[in-house]
Write a protein that holds these residues in place. Sequence first.
Motif, short mmCIF file in Angstrom:
data_model
loop_
_atom_site.label_atom_id
_atom_site.label_comp_id
_atom_site.label_asym_id
_atom_site.label_seq_id
_atom_site.Cartn_x
_atom_site.Cartn_y
_atom_site.Cartn_z
N ASP A 81 0.81 -1.16 0.08
CA ASP A 81 0.05 -0.19 -0.13
C ASP A 81 0.94 1.16 0.05
OD1 ASP A 81 -2.72 -0.47 0.08
OD2 ASP A 81 -3.27 0.71 1.76
N LEU A 84 2.55 1.96 -3.33
CA LEU A 84 1.33 2.00 -4.58
C LEU A 84 1.07 3.38 -4.49
CD1 LEU A 84 -0.62 -1.22 -4.90
CD2 LEU A 84 1.15 -0.26 -6.49
N LYS A 113 -6.88 7.75 0.45
CA LYS A 113 -5.71 7.43 0.81
C LYS A 113 -5.04 8.24 1.95
CE LYS A 113 -4.86 3.24 -0.78
NZ LYS A 113 -4.77 2.10 -0.04
N LYS B 227 -6.45 -0.94 -8.48
CA LYS B 227 -5.26 -1.62 -8.04
C LYS B 227 -4.29 -0.87 -7.75
CE LYS B 227 -6.61 -6.36 -9.32
NZ LYS B 227 -6.29 -7.46 -10.12
N THR B 228 -3.69 -0.12 -8.84
CA THR B 228 -2.33 0.83 -8.94
C THR B 228 -2.61 1.83 -8.01
OG1 THR B 228 -3.19 1.88 -10.96
CG2 THR B 228 -1.73 0.06 -11.11
N MET B 229 -3.88 2.17 -7.59
CA MET B 229 -4.09 3.32 -6.56
C MET B 229 -3.96 2.75 -5.10
SD MET B 229 -6.68 6.14 -8.17
CE MET B 229 -7.82 5.05 -9.10
N GLY B 230 -3.85 1.53 -5.02
CA GLY B 230 -3.71 0.77 -3.58
C GLY B 230 -5.20 0.53 -3.45
N LEU B 231 -6.21 0.47 -4.21
CA LEU B 231 -7.57 0.46 -3.58
C LEU B 231 -8.13 -1.01 -3.87
CD1 LEU B 231 -9.20 3.60 -4.90
CD2 LEU B 231 -8.42 3.15 -2.78
#
Lengths: 268, 354
Positions: A81, A84, A113, B227-231
Amino acid sequence: MRSTFEYNIIVEDLIARYGDKTVLDGVNMKVRPSEVRVILGGSGCGKSTLLKHIIGLATPAGGKVELLGVDLASADEPDKDAVLGRVGMLFQGGALLNALTIHENVALPLREKTGLPGDVIDEMVAMKLALVGLSHAHDLTPPELSGGMKKRAALARAMAMDPAVLFADEPSAGLDPITAAALDELLISLKTQFGMSLVVVTHELASVETIADRVTMLDKGHVIAEGTLEEVKATPHPMVRAFFGREGEGEEEQRSVLQAFGSDGGRA
Amino acid sequence: MVALEGDLVVDAVPAISKRLAAIAGPGERVEVDLSAVTDIDSAGVALLSLFLKRMDASGREVALVRVPDSVKVTLELFPFVGARVAPDVERRAVFDRVGAWAEGIADLVLHFLVVAADTSWFVVTGVFKRRGVRWHVMFYEMAQMGSKALGVVSLIAFLVGATMALQSAAQLRQFGADIFVVDLIGISMTRELGPLMAAIVVAGRSGSAVAAEIGTMMISEEIDALKTMGLHPTRFLVVPKILAITITQPLITAFADAAGILGGFLVATFYLDVGAESFIQRLQESLFLKDVVTGLIKSVIFAWLIVSVGAICGFRTRGGADAVGRSTTTSVVAGIFAVIVADALASLVFYFGD
């Protein structure tokens, strides 16, 4: 957020397979901070696959990928995380969420985020959209935009979190020359102003000339040339010659290019 | 049958040409086996092309069989020759096929369990975390999956209730047992038909919508972008839907129960002369809270199945727009199937659990 690593990206002997088909076969690449790396190659040579492996969307069949010091394939969720959060990706088709407006799209990573207050997020989104020239499009949804506008909106979203590494899959494909040139300029300023590493997959030679610090050229899953654009152009590999072929090479070399293509070109 | 081997390239062509020349005139079907060919260039392709034309001219059937993929790619550059490549006939043993089928099922089940586990995890952790659940999306989904389905579910339940009363009346009247139509409608609606019909309509409306939404996002790389935004796509897309349908499905089911009983009531009072008062009295006597609760519990299980089956179908979408269509269809069929299987299992559990 400048990175403190010597290399932001380290790819070692990467092997990628889809089913029985080996798409990448022992690829090595290292990208420094503040470097624009352009990945070149014919269609289906594994460029997008390489990108997907670096950013952790696919798991390597062999070898190792380190992004900002973390191996995404083996890292646990919090580490993954964190990495990313410092990476942005501009997808070929934009990949904006159609259900959200442009403003919401760009705000999404910030809202999900970070703990920033809403008005700060709104201001940041406005700044990023101004940077890509889309200040008027806040409340439009992706289907209401042209292809070029979508791409610019997607770029705004990719840089929403001020990433240390920005990936771009064919950023200027399908754009008119003026917009494409403006986009190239923007990419360069991201590098110089924010110290981002950029990894750009592209076919546009004009754009390569402008933005590339170093070039990696792929063919059939192998790196066939790497270095500055000049160094790559000087590589004797026939595929490289074919790629840059039209630039006043001697007649002799032209012929060798055609021969190489004739006996090998069918099995890309 | 003629088998060629090695490199079918400039240097080798003269020799092979002589071998092929031996096959001439009319006769039985010729199969050119290319399985041992390691390389081919234009000369090789030209040789095959000439051979095919010669066979065509003499009216003899000819096909290129067992062509390796590396050679096939080159042949397909030249449509005349490429079109003659016989499709690979896969001769797989029964066990091979059963194995492949089982592997596919195991993969699907595993995928289902992963999505189910992810969903449960994110629901449980998300509810207690700031920004854990996208509540505004949940309310939007509640409107989509709940209130907008209310009309059609109620209408269908009403008609089924009325029809059932009419159909059964003819039988019950023979025994002078008209009044039992109340038991029939009340119990079957609340325990079985209400939850089932609501689930089938919602599977058609919302299960397909979930599959179409996620499937479209798969092919337009939106899922990759998340996914690449970490979601996590499951947290981002599936959790709000699961929460929404957990609330709306029992409500819809309760409406379906009521509408079905109303249908039965109208038929019973106006056509069967049961009488409004005795209908209501009989209903109170025959219908237990347990019947209603059982139905509502089942409706929640159905709801979870519908959304997760839709989500799986969406996440497994690969390819283009046509793939989204296929996923949508599959989600409806599989969703209804899952609901009915679950209903059968639930009946067993509640029957033997008594």
